[in-house]
Scaffold this motif. Structure first.
Motif, PDB file in Angstrom:
ATOM      1  N   GLN A   1      33.041  46.576  35.123  1.00  0.00           N
ATOM      2  CA  GLN A   1      33.767  46.024  34.608  1.00  0.00           C
ATOM      3  C   GLN A   1      35.137  46.657  34.470  1.00  0.00           C
ATOM      4  O   GLN A   1      36.100  46.030  34.709  1.00  0.00           O
ATOM      5  N   GLN A   2      35.102  48.129  34.198  1.00  0.00           N
ATOM      6  CA  GLN A   2      36.362  48.787  34.184  1.00  0.00           C
ATOM      7  C   GLN A   2      36.853  48.665  35.399  1.00  0.00           C
ATOM      8  O   GLN A   2      38.210  48.531  35.430  1.00  0.00           O
ATOM      9  N   SER A   3      36.299  48.767  36.582  1.00  0.00           N
ATOM     10  CA  SER A   3      36.765  48.455  37.781  1.00  0.00           C
ATOM     11  C   SER A   3      37.375  47.107  37.918  1.00  0.00           C
ATOM     12  O   SER A   3      38.700  47.144  38.482  1.00  0.00           O
ATOM     13  N   PHE A   4      37.052  46.214  37.375  1.00  0.00           N
ATOM     14  CA  PHE A   4      37.611  44.809  37.538  1.00  0.00           C
ATOM     15  C   PHE A   4      38.859  44.985  36.610  1.00  0.00           C
ATOM     16  O   PHE A   4      39.763  44.511  37.101  1.00  0.00           O
ATOM     17  N   ASP A   5      38.855  45.462  35.520  1.00  0.00           N
ATOM     18  CA  ASP A   5      39.948  45.477  34.727  1.00  0.00           C
ATOM     19  C   ASP A   5      41.092  46.345  35.440  1.00  0.00           C
ATOM     20  O   ASP A   5      42.289  46.044  35.476  1.00  0.00           O
TER      21      ASP A   5
END
Length: 216
Positions: free
Chosen positions: A109-113
């Motif tokens: 999720q951090q990567s998508f953010d």
């Protein structure tokens, strides 16, 4: 090199011949990545691994190139999950006290953010876990994102036996093997080529020129 797509390893619908690597660019990551896009690169490799990568600045460069009119479908965006052991203890991006599945899902999720995109073209396990059973646990979590959020999966810094174990125990097969590859590459690393083609995977080499500075 031929532009005939039949000669190109088809990891995805528009896999580029060259992918711009963003490791060790630090505060220059965004500037250098934007420059790479302007000079014709359409693929970018990063990781949620603050020790060596600045994934948020890579995301800023991707956002800028998309705002310039480039279509998302014309880019190949690849990032990686890095196991806890491989992080600098002061730079772990996710909560290390949660389950392995929780660590992975938080990191993804951090990567998508960071990257500000709705899907990833490729997602890699950056390095093997110290407990090799965890490679399979992680892979099962990765598979839940395919194909809606992640188009294909791969591994990095894996030996051939480690790769084969994932291949034999997975539903979504690894399509990319990202390993160091140059004229001085050791025999175990070179043997990664044995599975390329035969199993439908392709080699994505990095460090294609041996480093000659102290400490390399």
């Amino acid at each position: 090199m031929s532009n005939d797509d039949t000669t190109r390893p088809q990891v995805g619908p528009k896999t580029p011949y060259l992918v711009y690597g963003t490791a060790w660019k630090e505060e220059k990551t965004g500037e250098f990545t934007e420059t790479a896009f302007r000079h014709g690169f359409t693929g970018v490799d990063t990781a949620n691994h603050p020790t060596a990568y600045n994934e948020p600045l890579t995301g800023d460069a991707i956002e800028a190139v998309l705002k310039s009119g480039v279509k998302r479908s014309d880019l190949f965006i690849q990032t990686k999950f890095t196991p806890l052991w491989a992080h600098d203890k002061s730079k772990i991006p996710f909560n290390p006290d949660q389950s392995l599945e929780g660590q992975i899902r938080q990191s993804i999720q951090q990567s998508f953010d960071h990257l500000k995109v709705d899907y990833l073209d490729a997602f890699m396990l950056h390095a093997p876990f110290q407990n090799e059973n965890d490679n399979l646990v992680a892979w099962k979590v990765f598979e839940t994102y395919v194909p809606d959020k992640i188009r294909c999966l791969g591994v990095s810094n894996f030996s051939l036996p480690q790769l084969k174990r994932i291949y034999e125990n997975s539903t979504v097969k690894p399509l990319v093997v990202q390993n160091r590859f140059h004229r001085d590459t050791s025999a175990p690393e070179l043997r990664g080529r044995e599975i390329s083609g035969r199993e439908g995977t392709c080699i994505l080499p990095f460090n294609t020129r041996p480093r000659r500075y102290p400490g390399a």
